[in-house]
Design an enzyme around this catalytic site. Structure first.
Site, mmCIF file in Angstrom:
data_model
loop_
_atom_site.group_PDB
_atom_site.id
_atom_site.type_symbol
_atom_site.label_atom_id
_atom_site.label_comp_id
_atom_site.label_asym_id
_atom_site.label_seq_id
_atom_site.Cartn_x
_atom_site.Cartn_y
_atom_site.Cartn_z
ATOM 1 N N GLU A 38 -5.127 35.712 80.945
ATOM 2 C CA GLU A 38 -5.317 34.943 82.186
ATOM 3 C C GLU A 38 -6.714 34.292 82.117
ATOM 4 O O GLU A 38 -7.664 34.912 81.622
ATOM 5 C CB GLU A 38 -5.266 35.965 83.342
ATOM 6 C CG GLU A 38 -5.462 35.435 84.733
ATOM 7 C CD GLU A 38 -5.450 36.605 85.756
ATOM 8 O OE1 GLU A 38 -5.579 37.799 85.370
ATOM 9 O OE2 GLU A 38 -5.299 36.312 86.957
ATOM 10 N N LYS A 109 0.436 31.658 89.533
ATOM 11 C CA LYS A 109 0.457 33.093 89.901
ATOM 12 C C LYS A 109 0.898 33.309 91.350
ATOM 13 O O LYS A 109 0.298 32.767 92.288
ATOM 14 C CB LYS A 109 -0.929 33.691 89.677
ATOM 15 C CG LYS A 109 -1.011 35.215 89.845
ATOM 16 C CD LYS A 109 -2.421 35.685 89.475
ATOM 17 C CE LYS A 109 -2.570 37.187 89.500
ATOM 18 N NZ LYS A 109 -3.948 37.593 89.094
ATOM 19 N N CYS A 142 -0.839 38.754 85.268
ATOM 20 C CA CYS A 142 -1.599 39.951 85.637
ATOM 21 C C CYS A 142 -0.996 40.728 86.798
ATOM 22 O O CYS A 142 0.021 41.373 86.651
ATOM 23 C CB CYS A 142 -3.071 39.578 85.880
ATOM 24 S SG CYS A 142 -4.143 41.013 85.681
ATOM 25 N N VAL A 169 -8.214 44.922 85.573
ATOM 26 C CA VAL A 169 -9.373 45.762 85.855
ATOM 27 C C VAL A 169 -8.939 47.152 86.331
ATOM 28 O O VAL A 169 -9.652 48.129 86.121
ATOM 29 C CB VAL A 169 -10.331 45.112 86.886
ATOM 30 C CG1 VAL A 169 -11.056 43.933 86.272
ATOM 31 C CG2 VAL A 169 -9.609 44.671 88.150
HETATM 32 C C1 ACM Z 1 -5.596 40.516 88.146
HETATM 33 O O1 ACM Z 1 -4.555 40.143 88.666
HETATM 34 N N1 ACM Z 1 -6.347 39.694 87.462
HETATM 35 C C2 ACM Z 1 -6.026 41.929 88.245
#
Ligand code: ACM
Length: 264
Positions: A38, A109, A142, A169
């Site tokens: 990402e 996203k 992510c 993270v």
């Molecule tokens: C994330 O979605 N970058 C933790």
């Protein structure tokens, strides 16, 4: 099919340097599909909308897509890459699919994480599957991993491989993706980054690495370390994902009981 990820450590804001490094690595790789993290070109921790505005690019007309298109054409391969996208005055945390013939598609996203919500608009692109020849692939980004509907939606549309650019993270995703793969009988390629960013005082982000390629039966074919840049390449047969049977009497899609699920 040779499927791969690149686990990198982008430097925030240094788009040309980050792209150059990745393009050099891709040139050295023998793979048909490569997934990048990402925000692989910009780094992750944006501090303002102004910063998002200065680093986001047009898709597919911007610098990063152009460089990836040249590379995909030369190497005759497909690339899935997370980038910051500018579109009609808004900024999106997006993933692009680029192939030997150029730009194929973009996914924005759906489930934004933490401060992303301050500077980026939530995605407006329905989950979609692309046939790239040897495989049918879908994209999610992510934090989408925590919403099982994302993987499910792609799997129900026939995805063999979930391409998953990430900047993880929290510690849970690498293990959780085993379940996502098992419950959908799909492959997943999670491409994460390593390193740290603390561009906002007191908000130090440590990215957990552990990029991985997981099979429809939940086997980890390759998992990278938590702290080093890495190229991961494995040979897979995407068609394995088309068999949804888990016992002779259980097909995990045909056994679904949609009428009993209250999903809204
Ligand atoms: C994330 O979605 N970058 C933790």
């Amino acid at each position: 099919m040779k499927a791969a990820f690149l686990q990198t450590a982008p430097a925030f804001g240094r788009i040309e340097a980050n792209v150059k490094k990745v393009v050099e690595k891709i040139r050295s790789m023998d793979a048909e599909l490569i997934v990048l993290p990402e925000f692989f070109n910009t780094g992750y921790q944006f501090k303002s909308r102004k910063e998002a505005s200065s680093l986001a690019e047009d898709v597919p007309g911007g610098y990063t897509c152009k460089r990836l298109m040249e590379t995909a054409k030369k190497k005759k391969l497909f690339i899935v890459a997370g980038i910051a996208e500018r579109y009609k005055g808004k900024f999106y945390n997006s993933s692009v699919l680029i192939g030997p013939k150029g730009f194929v598609g973009v996914y924005r996203k759906t489930h934004l994480f933490w401060n992303e919500k301050k500077f980026f608009a939530p995605g407006n692109t329905p989950f979609k599957v692309y046939n790239i020849g040897p495989a049918r692939i879908g994209m999610m980004i992510c934090f989408d991993w925590l919403f099982p509907e994302a993987t499910r939606s792609l799997a129900l549309q026939g995805a063999d491989i979930i391409c998953h650019p990430s900047n993880l993270v929290l510690p849970f995703c690498p293990e959780a993706m085993i379940t996502r793969c098992l419950e959908n009988r799909v492959f997943a390629i999670t491409a994460n980054r390593v390193g740290t960013e603390e561009r906002i005082n007191g908000e130090r982000l440590k990215f957990i690495g552990k990029s991985e390629i997981v099979t429809p039966s939940g086997k980890i074919l390759y998992r990278a370390s938590g702290n080093k840049e890495k190229i991961g390449i494995v040979d897979i047969n995407p068609k394995e994902a088309r068999n949804k049977k888990i016992t002779p009497l259980n097909d995990i899609f045909k056994d679904r009981r949609g009428k009993l699920y209250k999903l809204l």
